[in-house]
Design a protein around this motif. Structure first.
Motif, mmCIF file in Angstrom:
data_model
loop_
_atom_site.group_PDB
_atom_site.id
_atom_site.type_symbol
_atom_site.label_atom_id
_atom_site.label_comp_id
_atom_site.label_asym_id
_atom_site.label_seq_id
_atom_site.Cartn_x
_atom_site.Cartn_y
_atom_site.Cartn_z
ATOM 1 N N ALA A 108 0.838 -1.201 0.000
ATOM 2 C CA ALA A 108 0.000 0.000 0.000
ATOM 3 C C ALA A 108 0.869 1.246 0.000
ATOM 4 C CB ALA A 108 -0.925 0.008 1.211
ATOM 5 N N THR A 109 0.347 2.298 -0.598
ATOM 6 C CA THR A 109 1.066 3.564 -0.673
ATOM 7 C C THR A 109 0.501 4.630 0.251
ATOM 8 O OG1 THR A 109 1.930 5.209 -2.224
ATOM 9 C CG2 THR A 109 -0.334 4.496 -2.565
ATOM 10 N N GLY A 110 -0.728 4.413 0.758
ATOM 11 C CA GLY A 110 -1.316 5.421 1.634
ATOM 12 C C GLY A 110 -2.646 4.985 2.188
ATOM 13 N N LEU A 111 -3.233 5.878 2.993
ATOM 14 C CA LEU A 111 -4.494 5.581 3.678
ATOM 15 C C LEU A 111 -5.356 6.835 3.711
ATOM 16 C CD1 LEU A 111 -5.221 3.495 6.764
ATOM 17 C CD2 LEU A 111 -5.727 5.939 6.939
ATOM 18 N N VAL A 112 -6.662 6.615 3.541
ATOM 19 C CA VAL A 112 -7.665 7.675 3.622
ATOM 20 C C VAL A 112 -8.606 7.346 4.771
ATOM 21 C CG1 VAL A 112 -9.545 8.855 2.426
ATOM 22 C CG2 VAL A 112 -7.540 8.063 1.136
ATOM 23 N N SER A 113 -8.861 8.313 5.619
ATOM 24 C CA SER A 113 -9.769 8.146 6.753
ATOM 25 C C SER A 113 -10.742 9.312 6.792
ATOM 26 C CB SER A 113 -8.981 8.088 8.071
ATOM 27 O OG SER A 113 -9.836 8.289 9.188
ATOM 28 N N ASP A 114 -12.004 9.015 7.143
ATOM 29 C CA ASP A 114 -12.960 10.112 7.331
ATOM 30 C C ASP A 114 -12.886 10.655 8.754
ATOM 31 O OD1 ASP A 114 -14.161 8.022 8.715
ATOM 32 O OD2 ASP A 114 -16.134 8.255 7.774
ATOM 33 N N CYS A 115 -11.906 10.182 9.523
ATOM 34 C CA CYS A 115 -11.704 10.665 10.902
ATOM 35 C C CYS A 115 -10.248 11.091 11.072
ATOM 36 C CB CYS A 115 -12.129 9.595 11.900
ATOM 37 S SG CYS A 115 -13.915 9.280 11.873
ATOM 38 N N ALA A 116 -9.520 10.401 11.951
ATOM 39 C CA ALA A 116 -8.165 10.845 12.272
ATOM 40 C C ALA A 116 -7.172 9.704 12.129
ATOM 41 C CB ALA A 116 -8.116 11.414 13.695
ATOM 42 N N VAL A 117 -5.886 10.071 12.202
ATOM 43 C CA VAL A 117 -4.775 9.127 12.213
ATOM 44 C C VAL A 117 -3.809 9.587 13.303
ATOM 45 C CG1 VAL A 117 -4.988 8.439 9.799
ATOM 46 C CG2 VAL A 117 -3.657 10.482 10.386
ATOM 47 N N ARG A 118 -2.679 8.900 13.440
ATOM 48 C CA ARG A 118 -1.698 9.299 14.450
ATOM 49 C C ARG A 118 -0.296 8.872 14.017
ATOM 50 N NH1 ARG A 118 -2.352 5.405 19.803
ATOM 51 N NH2 ARG A 118 -1.849 3.424 18.814
#
Length: 222
Positions: A115-125
């Motif tokens: 995987a190259t990345g991530l999309v979230s409709d909330c948050a990451v850390r």
């Protein structure tokens, strides 16, 4: 789509891409992009382009039990997906402002699996650590805790603040935002983009020229 087309898309910014897509009349102009709440949290990594691997998750509320096997379902889906993959996570619980959907450990798994990345409709850390992995983040922001994080279901249609995403959809994102690329445009989109660029150059050349006047503007753009 071919890897060469993915490479080509990474040379084009999202505003130019979506302008080109609009000229193909494949969808309404108000569809196919996320609102301003979804931010590129790693603009220094350049543009992200990849195929969606989707999941619905619950982070703060607890309407179901934690099952490690559901995380393995997601990891297996990433492993089996076309590459590069982009994980897309939709929160189905309440209190999305408290929901961290990914951190360094999960990002390391995802990177190892292609995987190259991530999309979230909330948050990451873990922003610095994940940035060092070269892993893209698109989310509303960051929070410190993953709270009661669980994967509910994988490879299901999701929506990111109103933008529908299906497993396998092609996503493109940069500091301007995140968009979906319609299927079947590999042969038509590059020409559409060149037409958009040609028209933009014509307008900009006119605006910068000594002959510029508002009275002559319509004759240039028509």
């Amino acid at each position: 789509m071919s890897q060469s087309f993915i490479d080509y898309l990474k040379t084009v910014d999202t505003p130019t891409l979506i302008n080109g897509i609009e000229t193909l009349k494949l969808r309404p102009n108000h569809e196919g992009f996320t609102p301003l709440e979804i931010r590129c949290l790693s603009p220094d990594l350049g543009r992200m382009c990849g195929y969606a691997v989707t999941a619905q998750v619950e982070t703060f509320t607890q309407t179901g039990s934690f099952e490690l096997e559901r995380f393995l379902d997601l990891y297996r889906a990433v492993e089996a997906a076309p590459k590069p993959a982009v994980i897309v996570l939709q929160e189905i619980g309440g209190f999305g402002d408290y929901s961290a959907h990914c951190g360094e450990v999960m990002a390391t798994f995802f990177t190892r699996l292609g995987a190259t990345g991530l999309v979230s409709d909330c948050a990451v850390r873990d922003l610095p650590e994940v940035r060092r992995l070269g892993f893209h983040y698109f989310a509303r922001g960051s929070v410190a805790s993953h709270a009661n994080y669980r994967i509910v279901r994988t490879n299901t249609p999701v929506q990111i603040l109103g933008m529908p995403v299906k497993p396998g959809d092609l996503l493109h994102g940069d500091e301007n935002g995140l968009i979906t690329i319609p299927s079947g445009v590999e042969n038509t989109l590059p020409e559409a983009i060149e037409n958009v660029r040609r028209k933009e150059r014509k307008v900009m050349d006119f605006v910068r020229s000594p002959e510029f006047s508002l009275d002559r503007f319509l004759g240039v753009v028509e």
